[in-house]
Motif scaffolding. Sequence first.
Motif, short mmCIF file in Angstrom:
data_model
loop_
_atom_site.label_atom_id
_atom_site.label_comp_id
_atom_site.label_asym_id
_atom_site.label_seq_id
_atom_site.Cartn_x
_atom_site.Cartn_y
_atom_site.Cartn_z
N VAL A 81 -6.94 11.39 4.13
CA VAL A 81 -7.14 12.43 5.46
C VAL A 81 -7.03 13.78 5.54
O VAL A 81 -6.09 13.82 4.62
N VAL A 82 -7.18 14.67 6.02
CA VAL A 82 -6.96 15.87 6.51
C VAL A 82 -6.23 15.90 7.76
O VAL A 82 -6.76 15.83 8.01
N VAL A 83 -4.99 16.62 7.99
CA VAL A 83 -3.98 16.40 9.09
C VAL A 83 -3.84 18.11 9.35
O VAL A 83 -3.39 18.65 8.19
N HIS A 84 -4.08 18.23 10.10
CA HIS A 84 -3.99 20.00 10.93
C HIS A 84 -2.60 19.97 11.45
O HIS A 84 -2.43 19.54 12.63
N ALA A 85 -1.77 20.63 10.52
CA ALA A 85 0.23 20.49 11.09
C ALA A 85 -0.24 22.09 12.30
O ALA A 85 0.36 22.93 11.42
N CYS A 96 -3.71 14.73 3.56
CA CYS A 96 -3.36 15.85 3.19
C CYS A 96 -2.44 16.79 4.01
O CYS A 96 -3.45 16.91 5.43
N ILE A 97 -1.60 18.21 4.00
CA ILE A 97 -1.19 18.60 5.25
C ILE A 97 -1.51 19.81 5.25
O ILE A 97 -1.87 20.52 4.21
N ASP A 98 -3.05 20.07 5.97
CA ASP A 98 -3.71 21.61 6.24
C ASP A 98 -2.38 22.75 6.46
O ASP A 98 -2.15 22.47 8.34
N SER A 136 0.58 30.86 -5.73
CA SER A 136 0.28 29.75 -7.53
C SER A 136 0.07 28.99 -6.69
O SER A 136 -2.07 27.59 -6.88
N GLN A 137 0.13 28.57 -5.59
CA GLN A 137 0.27 26.59 -5.08
C GLN A 137 -1.63 26.94 -4.77
O GLN A 137 -1.91 25.45 -4.45
N LEU A 138 -1.67 27.93 -3.80
CA LEU A 138 -2.32 28.10 -2.61
C LEU A 138 -4.08 27.66 -3.89
O LEU A 138 -5.54 27.57 -3.64
N ALA A 139 -3.81 28.64 -5.14
CA ALA A 139 -4.74 28.85 -6.30
C ALA A 139 -5.61 27.69 -6.60
O ALA A 139 -6.66 27.72 -6.65
N THR A 140 -4.37 26.96 -6.59
CA THR A 140 -4.84 25.62 -7.41
C THR A 140 -4.89 24.23 -6.15
O THR A 140 -6.10 23.21 -7.42
N LEU A 141 -4.65 24.51 -5.43
CA LEU A 141 -5.02 23.34 -4.45
C LEU A 141 -7.07 23.05 -4.42
O LEU A 141 -7.43 24.26 -4.54
N GLU A 142 -7.11 21.94 -4.67
CA GLU A 142 -8.15 21.67 -4.61
C GLU A 142 -8.46 20.51 -3.76
O GLU A 142 -7.90 19.73 -3.33
N GLN A 149 0.27 -1.26 -0.31
CA GLN A 149 0.15 -0.23 0.28
C GLN A 149 0.64 1.71 0.13
O GLN A 149 1.70 1.12 -0.11
N PHE A 150 0.10 2.59 -0.43
CA PHE A 150 0.78 3.39 -0.54
C PHE A 150 0.15 4.81 0.37
O PHE A 150 -1.07 5.03 -0.21
N VAL A 151 1.18 5.60 0.55
CA VAL A 151 0.05 6.74 1.72
C VAL A 151 1.46 8.09 0.87
O VAL A 151 2.43 7.95 0.86
N ILE A 152 -0.06 8.97 -0.08
CA ILE A 152 1.04 10.02 -0.56
C ILE A 152 0.84 10.94 0.37
O ILE A 152 -0.27 11.59 0.82
N VAL A 153 1.70 11.81 0.90
CA VAL A 153 1.45 13.18 1.57
C VAL A 153 1.88 14.09 1.42
O VAL A 153 2.69 14.48 -0.21
N MET A 154 0.72 14.81 1.29
CA MET A 154 0.29 15.92 0.04
C MET A 154 0.54 17.08 0.32
O MET A 154 -0.03 17.05 2.11
N GLY A 155 0.88 18.21 -0.36
CA GLY A 155 -0.29 19.62 0.38
C GLY A 155 1.33 20.43 -0.52
O GLY A 155 1.80 20.21 -1.38
N VAL A 156 0.69 21.76 0.03
CA VAL A 156 1.82 23.28 -0.80
C VAL A 156 3.03 22.66 -0.14
O VAL A 156 3.54 22.31 0.76
N SER A 157 3.36 23.42 -0.57
CA SER A 157 5.35 24.47 -0.71
C SER A 157 5.58 24.61 1.47
O SER A 157 4.45 25.30 1.14
N GLY A 158 6.22 23.43 2.04
CA GLY A 158 6.19 24.68 3.72
C GLY A 158 5.02 23.73 4.11
O GLY A 158 5.38 24.74 5.55
#
Length: 186
Positions: free
Chosen positions: A158-162, A116-118, A143-149, A16-25
Motif C-alpha cells: 500500500v501507499v500511505v501519504h505522510a 510505501c511512505i509517500d 538520486s533516490q527520487l530518480a531511482t524510486l519506482e 508475516q513481514f511489513v517492509i516500510v519503504m520510501g526515500v530518505s527522510g
Amino acid sequence: MSGVPDPDRPTDERPQFVIVMGVSGSGKTTIATALATRLGWDFAEGDDFHPEANVEKMAHGVPLTDEDRWPWLRAIGAWMDEHAREGRSAVVTCSALKRAYRDLLREGRDRVRFCCIDVPVEELERRLAVRTGHYMPASLLPSQLATLEALQPDEPGVVVHAHGDPQHVVAEAFEKLGLIDQAGSA
C-alpha cells in the motif's frame, strides 16, 4: 474497513513481514517502530544491514549502485528468514526503491507486504535539511527520487501519504494493510 476479505491480508498465524519503504527522510523508522510496537512484532532498521563500504559511500555523497545494494537486500532477507523459522513476525525499514529490489525481498517469501511512505519533495528536503546524526546527506535525495519506482498493482503493498501527525500515518497504514494489533483492534 469493509466486511469484504482482503486477499492480500494474511489470515493464518504464520509469520508475516511489513517492509516500510520510501526515500530518505520519508519517516520510515518512525512509522515502522510505531507499527511494530502496536503489533507486538520485532523491528529492524534496514540501514543497520548495510556493509561498511555502503555507509562510507553514502556518507561521502556517492549514490549506491545496484551491485552495492544486492548484498544489503540479501542480508535483510536473511533476517526475515531467520524470524520466519523462529515463528516471529516483524517490521523492517528498507528504501526498496526499485521493483527488482522488492522482488528480491519477496523471493521465496509469501508473507511480505510493503508500506510505501509517500512524502512531498518539499517536505523531504525540509526534513533532511534539519536531520542530524545520519550518515546519508541530503544531497543524495535527488538520486533516490530518480531511482524510486512506484509500487505496481501486482505487488503486495500500500501507499500511505505522510502528512501531519505520524500517528495518523500509522493509523492509515494499519487500515490499508488490514492489520490487527495486540489488543485485536484494526
